[in-house]
Write a protein that holds these residues in place. Structure first.
Motif, mmCIF file in Angstrom:
data_model
loop_
_atom_site.group_PDB
_atom_site.id
_atom_site.type_symbol
_atom_site.label_atom_id
_atom_site.label_comp_id
_atom_site.label_asym_id
_atom_site.label_seq_id
_atom_site.Cartn_x
_atom_site.Cartn_y
_atom_site.Cartn_z
ATOM 1 N N GLU A 13 51.728 50.725 29.566
ATOM 2 C CA GLU A 13 52.372 50.060 30.702
ATOM 3 C C GLU A 13 52.284 50.910 31.965
ATOM 4 O OE1 GLU A 13 53.440 46.910 31.025
ATOM 5 O OE2 GLU A 13 52.577 46.722 29.012
ATOM 6 N N GLU A 14 52.447 52.225 31.829
ATOM 7 C CA GLU A 14 52.341 53.114 32.981
ATOM 8 C C GLU A 14 50.915 53.104 33.538
ATOM 9 O OE1 GLU A 14 52.987 55.667 36.076
ATOM 10 O OE2 GLU A 14 54.430 54.509 34.898
ATOM 11 N N LEU A 15 49.923 53.122 32.669
ATOM 12 C CA LEU A 15 48.533 53.053 33.121
ATOM 13 C C LEU A 15 48.246 51.727 33.816
ATOM 14 C CD1 LEU A 15 46.684 54.718 30.115
ATOM 15 C CD2 LEU A 15 46.924 55.630 32.437
ATOM 16 N N LYS A 16 48.802 50.639 33.320
ATOM 17 C CA LYS A 16 48.631 49.337 33.982
ATOM 18 C C LYS A 16 49.229 49.358 35.381
ATOM 19 C CE LYS A 16 48.558 46.243 29.964
ATOM 20 N NZ LYS A 16 49.318 45.195 29.251
ATOM 21 N N ARG A 17 50.417 49.966 35.532
ATOM 22 C CA ARG A 17 51.046 50.055 36.854
ATOM 23 C C ARG A 17 50.193 50.895 37.803
ATOM 24 N NH1 ARG A 17 55.680 49.959 33.794
ATOM 25 N NH2 ARG A 17 55.788 52.208 33.552
ATOM 26 N N GLN A 18 49.691 52.033 37.304
ATOM 27 C CA GLN A 18 48.858 52.893 38.139
ATOM 28 C C GLN A 18 47.579 52.167 38.560
ATOM 29 O OE1 GLN A 18 48.106 56.543 36.057
ATOM 30 N NE2 GLN A 18 50.268 57.137 36.037
ATOM 31 N N ASN A 19 46.975 51.446 37.644
ATOM 32 C CA ASN A 19 45.749 50.712 37.949
ATOM 33 C C ASN A 19 46.006 49.604 38.966
ATOM 34 O OD1 ASN A 19 42.965 50.161 37.653
ATOM 35 N ND2 ASN A 19 43.460 48.454 36.299
ATOM 36 N N ALA A 20 47.138 48.932 38.843
ATOM 37 C CA ALA A 20 47.465 47.853 39.778
ATOM 38 C C ALA A 20 47.663 48.389 41.192
ATOM 39 C CB ALA A 20 48.725 47.121 39.312
ATOM 40 N N ASP A 21 48.105 49.642 41.305
ATOM 41 C CA ASP A 21 48.340 50.246 42.613
ATOM 42 C C ASP A 21 47.066 50.767 43.271
ATOM 43 O OD1 ASP A 21 51.032 49.722 42.354
ATOM 44 O OD2 ASP A 21 51.535 51.731 41.626
ATOM 45 N N GLN A 22 45.969 50.891 42.521
ATOM 46 C CA GLN A 22 44.714 51.403 43.069
ATOM 47 C C GLN A 22 44.037 50.330 43.921
ATOM 48 O OE1 GLN A 22 43.523 54.548 42.732
ATOM 49 N NE2 GLN A 22 45.428 54.996 41.676
ATOM 50 N N PRO A 23 43.491 50.740 45.067
ATOM 51 C CA PRO A 23 42.769 49.758 45.886
ATOM 52 C C PRO A 23 41.514 49.272 45.169
ATOM 53 C CG PRO A 23 42.566 51.970 46.809
ATOM 54 C CD PRO A 23 43.494 52.072 45.639
ATOM 55 N N LYS A 24 41.201 48.017 45.346
ATOM 56 C CA LYS A 24 39.997 47.407 44.769
ATOM 57 C C LYS A 24 38.962 47.287 45.882
ATOM 58 C CE LYS A 24 42.397 46.603 40.984
ATOM 59 N NZ LYS A 24 43.545 47.474 41.069
ATOM 60 N N VAL A 25 37.932 48.132 45.836
ATOM 61 C CA VAL A 25 36.956 48.223 46.916
ATOM 62 C C VAL A 25 35.553 48.232 46.328
ATOM 63 C CG1 VAL A 25 36.117 49.601 48.850
ATOM 64 C CG2 VAL A 25 38.570 49.552 48.326
ATOM 65 N N ALA A 26 34.786 47.182 46.586
ATOM 66 C CA ALA A 26 33.386 47.124 46.151
ATOM 67 C C ALA A 26 32.694 45.995 46.900
ATOM 68 C CB ALA A 26 33.282 46.897 44.652
ATOM 69 N N PHE A 27 31.420 46.229 47.257
ATOM 70 C CA PHE A 27 30.645 45.161 47.876
ATOM 71 C C PHE A 27 29.205 45.224 47.400
ATOM 72 C CE2 PHE A 27 30.193 48.665 50.871
ATOM 73 C CZ PHE A 27 28.840 48.642 51.171
ATOM 74 N N SER A 28 28.576 44.067 47.387
ATOM 75 C CA SER A 28 27.159 43.929 47.072
ATOM 76 C C SER A 28 26.614 42.829 47.975
ATOM 77 C CB SER A 28 26.958 43.590 45.602
ATOM 78 O OG SER A 28 25.607 43.654 45.256
ATOM 79 N N LEU A 29 25.545 43.152 48.732
ATOM 80 C CA LEU A 29 25.094 42.272 49.806
ATOM 81 C C LEU A 29 23.585 42.117 49.804
ATOM 82 C CD1 LEU A 29 27.017 44.347 52.468
ATOM 83 C CD2 LEU A 29 27.879 42.233 51.455
ATOM 84 N N GLY A 30 23.127 40.934 50.143
ATOM 85 C CA GLY A 30 21.721 40.696 50.457
ATOM 86 C C GLY A 30 21.601 40.524 51.956
ATOM 87 N N LEU A 31 20.447 40.836 52.513
ATOM 88 C CA LEU A 31 20.316 40.812 53.975
ATOM 89 C C LEU A 31 20.225 39.400 54.541
ATOM 90 C CD1 LEU A 31 20.089 42.475 56.569
ATOM 91 C CD2 LEU A 31 17.617 42.526 56.215
ATOM 92 N N THR A 32 19.239 38.610 54.092
ATOM 93 C CA THR A 32 18.985 37.307 54.701
ATOM 94 C C THR A 32 18.048 36.503 53.808
ATOM 95 O OG1 THR A 32 18.197 36.215 56.723
ATOM 96 C CG2 THR A 32 17.009 38.168 56.032
ATOM 97 N N ASP A 33 17.877 35.243 54.104
ATOM 98 C CA ASP A 33 16.852 34.419 53.468
ATOM 99 C C ASP A 33 15.694 34.158 54.435
ATOM 100 O OD1 ASP A 33 18.282 34.190 51.125
ATOM 101 O OD2 ASP A 33 19.153 32.248 51.619
ATOM 102 N N SER A 34 15.720 34.789 55.617
ATOM 103 C CA SER A 34 14.844 34.431 56.732
ATOM 104 C C SER A 34 13.483 35.096 56.759
ATOM 105 C CB SER A 34 15.556 34.738 58.052
ATOM 106 O OG SER A 34 16.740 33.998 58.135
ATOM 107 N N GLY A 35 13.199 36.029 55.847
ATOM 108 C CA GLY A 35 11.895 36.693 55.880
ATOM 109 C C GLY A 35 11.940 37.991 56.639
ATOM 110 N N LEU A 36 10.958 38.211 57.512
ATOM 111 C CA LEU A 36 10.788 39.477 58.218
ATOM 112 C C LEU A 36 11.810 39.617 59.346
ATOM 113 C CD1 LEU A 36 8.902 41.981 58.237
ATOM 114 C CD2 LEU A 36 7.595 40.828 60.026
ATOM 115 N N ILE A 37 12.449 40.794 59.403
ATOM 116 C CA ILE A 37 13.365 41.169 60.480
ATOM 117 C C ILE A 37 12.733 42.376 61.178
ATOM 118 C CG2 ILE A 37 15.686 41.956 61.062
ATOM 119 C CD1 ILE A 37 15.668 39.164 59.791
#
Length: 156
Positions: A13-37
């Motif tokens: 339970e203590e580990l669950k509380r600690q985990n809930a308090d941690q910020p959730k930060v992650a991203f995954s991105l593609g640039l575009t569908d437009s071809g050459l930039i």
């Protein structure tokens, strides 16, 4: 036996509380569908418009900036593709206004990609972004050849 079970349950339970308090930060991105930039006469900040994940809403497709929500150690990686022949493939990773990573190669005959990654210690409010220098270009389409990823390893 019951005492050990109760201690284990309390620890879970203590580990669950600690985990809930941690910020959730992650991203995954593609640039575009437009071809050459590019290529352009001046350097530009790459604005990745294809948001695959953006936990914590830390990346802005409008500005191209990742903004650290907390002080911590962050991991970033990117791959860019350029489909031109006889061209330098270059991309810079910036932390605030300082270039901290410069990746490049030259290809005489075919499309090639440039990839790199690093861990940065960031303060709350610091920004990280990718810059396409003058005379360089990148290519992306629905297959996501050019992408940018990052996540919080741990807060400090």
């Amino acid at each position: 036996m019951m005492t050990r079970l109760k201690i284990s349950e309390n620890e879970v339970e203590e580990l669950k509380r600690q985990n809930a308090d941690q910020p959730k930060v992650a991203f995954s991105l593609g640039l575009t569908d437009s071809g050459l930039i590019g290529p352009f006469n001046t350097a530009i900040t790459l604005k990745f418009s294809k948001v695959i994940t953006n936990f914590g809403q830390v990346y802005s497709p409008t500005t191209g900036l990742f903004t650290a929500p907390v002080r911590g150690a962050y991991y970033f990686s990117f791959t860019t593709l350029d489909n031109r022949s006889n061209a330098w493939r270059r991309v810079f990773l910036y932390h605030n206004d300082k270039r901290v990573l410069y990746s490049y190669n030259y290809s005489a005959n075919s499309a090639e990609s440039v990839s790199n990654s690093l861990v940065l210690q960031l303060e709350k409010g610091d920004v990280v972004y990718l810059v396409l220098p003058a005379s360089s270009s990148v290519y992306d389409d629905t297959d996501d050849h050019t992408f940018f990823n990052g996540f919080l390893l741990f807060p400090l």
